[in-house]
Design a protein around this motif. Structure first.
Motif, short mmCIF file in Angstrom:
data_model
loop_
_atom_site.label_atom_id
_atom_site.label_comp_id
_atom_site.label_asym_id
_atom_site.label_seq_id
_atom_site.Cartn_x
_atom_site.Cartn_y
_atom_site.Cartn_z
N VAL A 602 26.97 34.91 35.29
CA VAL A 602 26.03 35.56 36.21
C VAL A 602 24.80 34.65 36.39
N LYS A 603 24.58 34.17 37.61
CA LYS A 603 23.47 33.24 37.92
C LYS A 603 22.22 33.98 38.36
N ASP A 604 22.38 35.00 39.13
CA ASP A 604 21.23 35.73 39.66
C ASP A 604 21.64 37.18 39.88
N ILE A 611 25.13 37.19 41.75
CA ILE A 611 25.63 35.88 42.17
C ILE A 611 26.23 35.23 40.93
N VAL A 612 27.54 34.92 41.02
CA VAL A 612 28.28 34.40 39.88
C VAL A 612 28.74 32.99 40.18
N SER A 613 28.50 32.07 39.23
CA SER A 613 28.96 30.69 39.38
C SER A 613 30.37 30.57 38.79
N LEU A 614 31.32 30.12 39.64
CA LEU A 614 32.69 29.89 39.21
C LEU A 614 32.93 28.40 39.06
N GLU A 615 34.11 28.00 38.74
CA GLU A 615 34.42 26.59 38.59
C GLU A 615 34.36 25.89 39.94
N ASP A 616 34.21 24.54 39.87
CA ASP A 616 34.11 23.66 41.05
C ASP A 616 32.87 23.94 41.89
N GLY A 617 31.84 24.55 41.29
CA GLY A 617 30.59 24.78 42.01
C GLY A 617 30.63 25.90 43.01
N GLY A 632 31.21 50.97 30.02
CA GLY A 632 30.28 51.73 30.87
C GLY A 632 28.97 51.02 31.15
N SER A 633 28.67 49.96 30.42
CA SER A 633 27.43 49.20 30.68
C SER A 633 27.62 48.26 31.86
N LYS A 634 26.48 47.62 32.29
CA LYS A 634 26.52 46.73 33.44
C LYS A 634 26.27 45.29 33.01
N LEU A 635 26.84 44.40 33.81
CA LEU A 635 26.62 42.98 33.55
C LEU A 635 25.17 42.60 33.83
N ALA A 636 24.66 41.67 33.04
CA ALA A 636 23.28 41.20 33.21
C ALA A 636 23.29 39.70 33.46
N LYS A 637 22.11 39.17 33.85
CA LYS A 637 21.97 37.75 34.14
C LYS A 637 22.26 36.94 32.87
N GLY A 638 23.13 35.93 33.03
CA GLY A 638 23.50 35.08 31.91
C GLY A 638 24.80 35.49 31.23
N ASP A 639 25.32 36.68 31.54
CA ASP A 639 26.59 37.12 30.94
C ASP A 639 27.75 36.33 31.51
N THR A 640 28.74 36.05 30.67
CA THR A 640 29.97 35.38 31.10
C THR A 640 31.13 36.39 30.98
N ALA A 641 31.92 36.49 32.05
CA ALA A 641 33.01 37.47 32.06
C ALA A 641 34.11 37.02 33.01
N GLN A 642 35.16 37.78 33.05
CA GLN A 642 36.27 37.53 33.96
C GLN A 642 36.02 38.27 35.27
N PHE A 643 36.30 37.57 36.38
CA PHE A 643 36.11 38.16 37.70
C PHE A 643 37.38 38.00 38.53
N LYS A 644 37.60 39.00 39.33
CA LYS A 644 38.79 39.02 40.18
C LYS A 644 38.37 38.83 41.62
N VAL A 645 39.02 37.87 42.32
CA VAL A 645 38.69 37.61 43.73
C VAL A 645 39.28 38.73 44.56
N VAL A 655 32.98 34.09 49.06
CA VAL A 655 33.90 34.61 48.04
C VAL A 655 33.29 35.87 47.46
N VAL A 656 34.08 36.95 47.44
CA VAL A 656 33.64 38.22 46.87
C VAL A 656 34.55 38.52 45.68
N ALA A 657 33.92 38.84 44.54
CA ALA A 657 34.69 39.08 43.31
C ALA A 657 34.30 40.40 42.68
N SER A 658 35.06 40.81 41.62
CA SER A 658 34.81 42.07 40.93
C SER A 658 35.19 41.93 39.47
N HIS A 659 34.34 42.49 38.61
CA HIS A 659 34.66 42.54 37.18
C HIS A 659 35.31 43.87 36.83
N THR A 660 34.85 44.92 37.43
CA THR A 660 35.37 46.26 37.13
C THR A 660 36.84 46.38 37.52
#
Length: 704
Positions: A602-604, A611-617, A632-645, A655-660
């Motif tokens: 999570v970048k911003d 706004i999430v930074s993925l590979e290749d910029g 049930g909690s929410k992602l915060a700035k600086g968290d690293t997680a898996q995202f689905k396009v 590119v629009v992604a989702s963690h939930t």
């Protein structure tokens, strides 16, 4: 007669003379004692000067003592017996000398003694007659009685001749005598007062006979001197006089005491008044010391009753005289008239000239046909010169003058061969934001606009190209001899770089330029002098989201660009930087396909999402509804997680992604599995199984 007899006779005669002289001395002493005792009796009464005089002076002698004080008369009376005594002593001395020669001067001694000292004759008076004629008033009062008519006559004689003054009283006095240091003042009293001339410094013209105001400090000091003060009297009367002078507008005299900040201190009626420097003269004053310790005429122009401040003006008197001259001069003014004047004042915007009571202004632009920085380059103070009247208002209170108009205009002497397209040389005299003025001839200037200094469309300040005093060459672009205007250009002396632009910079060609400036929408890149191109913010990077060009490049940076569009007529060049690299989104299309899962940070964070930074910029956007974790909690700035396009757009690089969606998809899968398992189990159940179940249910219900 024998010698013994002669000696005896001489001794007898000498003895008789001595007796006679001794008797005369005794009588004289008695008379003196009577006279001395008379004034002692007078001291018993404390009457005024007039009454004392009337008591001492006898009626027949009153005329001689009219103008004298009682004290003076008493002193004279006291001195009279002394004089008489001295006379008798002189006679006695003479007699004694004569006695030494009795034979020769016997007859003469007797004559002198009889003449000077008459032997008192005793007359017999009857008591009745003595009592009838006895002066009882003299006996009781010690002075002879004076009838009422004589007293009235005496008072009438004193009226207007003898003044009785009180201390601290302000009265008028007359200057009766004047020395180098003092003035003798007569206030019509018994004595005269002495006042130092320092109190008359404001009036150096003081002379005998002048009437001045004085204050009676003391009627008589220890030495009997009358003490007067003119300064104190002026202070008492000064404020009333100042107010009266202010109301009536009368002219007053004042003594300039000293300089002070902004003006002078003036003594007016004994009050220190302020004379502003601007109110000394109609002309500017450069030496204030010339007025110090001088007596001048002033007009009271302002009074502050609260603080007792007085402001005077000498200029107001001069202006009154000048106003008369001014009306005469103004009545003769005409446009185009040439007059002689004197430079009165020099300012940054022009020169004020005194035309003999009327001031006119020569503006700096009317001093010389050539451009000047300050009027002092042309004229100086107190210089006499001729000026021409250019204009004046209806009331003729403002007069506009000209100096350069007395000479021919330089444009009339401009070479007639100069034409549009010619190259001229000149000197830079003035630089402005919009261009530079070049003096091509004495008094003839042309303007080089900043847009005519370079072929570059990126406008800069004229100071970037020229400086004051530079010698430059320029081409005449326009020439209007009637309006006396000329425009010049420098860039016309160099070839136009846009002439063969299509050959140098064809569309699709790649070049390196310099960042000259940037705006909110893009960056201006200079390929060469005179050729600038614009790189829009969207053409700076394939992958980065750039909010402002300053986040990507800085002024002066070298930047590789590709020509995207070319407009020769409009002199516009559209460039791009990202086009110099391959479009990574071609490869991203396969890598970031729908439902593909990638790890990101999570970048911003904003209200709408992350706004999430993925590979290749590559950056992806995660809506707020898809940032909830499995717990049930929410992602915060600086968290690293898996995202689905869940969305991919190559054209808009989005590119629009989702963690939930990741764990929700697993839940949906588990639900589907459970549902499928339930179906399979239901299909394997037999009627016997159902019957057993129904029987068990029946027993259960019956048991209840």
């Amino acid at each position: 007669m024998s010698e013994e007899t002669k000696k005896t006779e001489e001794q007898v005669e000498a003895t008789e003379v001595k007796k006679t002289v001794a008797k005369a001395k005794k009588e004289t002493i008695e008379e003196v004692s009577e006279i001395v005792e008379a004034p002692k009796a007078k001291k018993e009464t404390k009457k005024e000067a007039k009454e004392e005089v009337s008591e001492v002076v006898e009626a027949p002698k009153a005329k001689k003592a009219v103008k004298e004080e009682a004290k003076e008369e008493i002193s004279e009376v006291a001195e009279a017996p002394k004089a008489k005594k001295a006379a008798k002593e002189e006679v006695t001395d003479e007699v004694s000398e004569e006695v030494k020669t009795p034979k020769a001067k016997k007859a003469k001694v007797e004559a002198v003694v009889e003449e000077v000292v008459e032997a008192p004759k005793v007359e017999k008076v009857k008591p009745e007659e003595f009592l009838a004629n006895f002066d009882w008033h003299m006996y009781e009062e010690g002075i002879e009685a004076i009838d009422a008519e004589n007293i009235k006559a005496f008072e009438a004689a004193l009226d207007g001749t003898l003044g009785v003054v009180n201390e601290s009283e302000v009265i008028d006095g007359v200057v009766v005598r004047k020395t180098d240091r003092e003035a003798i003042i007569d206030i019509n009293s018994k004595s005269e007062g002495v006042i130092s001339l320092n109190e008359f410094r404001y009036n150096p013209g003081l002379k005998v006979g002048d009437i001045v105001e004085v204050l009676v400090d003391k009627r008589e000091d220890s030495t009997g001197q009358l003490i007067l003060s003119h300064k104190k009297a002026r202070v008492i009367k000064a404020w009333d006089r100042v107010i009266s002078a202010h109301e009536t507008g009368v002219v007053v005299n004042g003594f300039v005491k000293c300089r002070t900040r902004g003006g002078m201190i003036v003594d007016v009626f004994g009050i220190e008044a302020f004379l502003p420097g601007s109110q000394i003269d109609v002309k500017p004053i450069r030496d204030y010391d010339q007025y110090v310790e001088k007596t001048m005429e002033f007009k009271v122009v302002k009074i502050n009753h609260e603080f007792k401040n007085v402001v005077v003006s000498h200029k107001a008197l001069i202006e009154a005289d000048i106003e008369i001259q001014k009306k005469e001069i103004i009545g003769k003014l005409e446009k185009g008239q040439v007059l002689e004047g004197v430079v009165k004042n020099i300012t940054s915007y022009g020169v004020f000239v005194d035309l003999g009571g009327v001031d006119g202004l020569v503006h700096i632009t009317d001093l010389s046909w050539s451009r000047i920085n300050h009027p002092s380059e042309v004229v100086e103070l107190d210089q006499t010169l001729n000026v021409v009247i250019l204009d004046f208002d209806d009331e003729k209170t403002r007069i506009q003058l000209g100096l350069k108009q007395l000479n021919a205009h330089p444009w009339e002497a401009l070479d007639a061969k100069i034409a549009v397209g010619d190259t001229v040389k000149g000197k830079v005299v003035v630089i402005a934001d919009y261009g530079a003025f070049i003096e091509v001839a004495q008094g003839v200037e042309g303007l080089i606009h900043v847009s005519e200094m370079s072929w570059s469309t990126h406008l800069r300040s004229a100071q970037d190209f020229v400086s004051v005093g530079d010698e430059v060459e320029a081409q005449v672009l326009t020439l209007d001899r009637e309006d006396r205007k000329m425009s010049l250009g420098i860039k016309q002396l160099h070839p136009d770089p846009w002439t063969n632009i299509a050959e140098k910079y064809p569309v699709g060609s790649t070049h390196e330029g310099t960042v000259r400036n940037y705006t909110n929408f893009g960056v201006f890149v200079e390929l060469e002098e005179g050729i600038d191109g614009l790189v829009y913010i969207s053409d700076l990077s394939w992958t980065k989201k750039i909010k402002h060009p300053s986040d990507f490049v800085s002024v002066g940076d070298k930047l590789e660009v590709q020509v995207l569009e070319l407009d020769i007529e409009g002199r516009k060049l559209n460039l791009g930087h990202k086009q110099t690299n391959e479009n990574p989104w071609d490869a991203h299309e396969d890598k970031f396909s729908i439902d593909s899962i990638h790890e990101g940070t999570v970048k911003d964070k904003s209200d709408k999402g992350l706004i999430v930074s993925l590979e290749d910029g590559v950056e992806a956007f995660v809506p707020s509804r898809f940032i909830i974790k499995e717990d049930g909690s929410k992602l915060a700035k600086g968290d690293t997680a898996q995202f689905k396009v869940i969305e991919f757009n190559k054209e808009f690089r989005r590119v629009v992604a989702s963690h939930t969606s990741i764990f929700k998809a697993q839940e949906e899968k588990n639900i589907k599995v459970a549902q499928q398992k339930s179906v399979d189990t239901a299909e394997k159940t037999t009627l016997g199984d159902l019957g057993g179940d129904l029987a068990a249910l029946k027993k259960k219900m019956e048991g209840k």
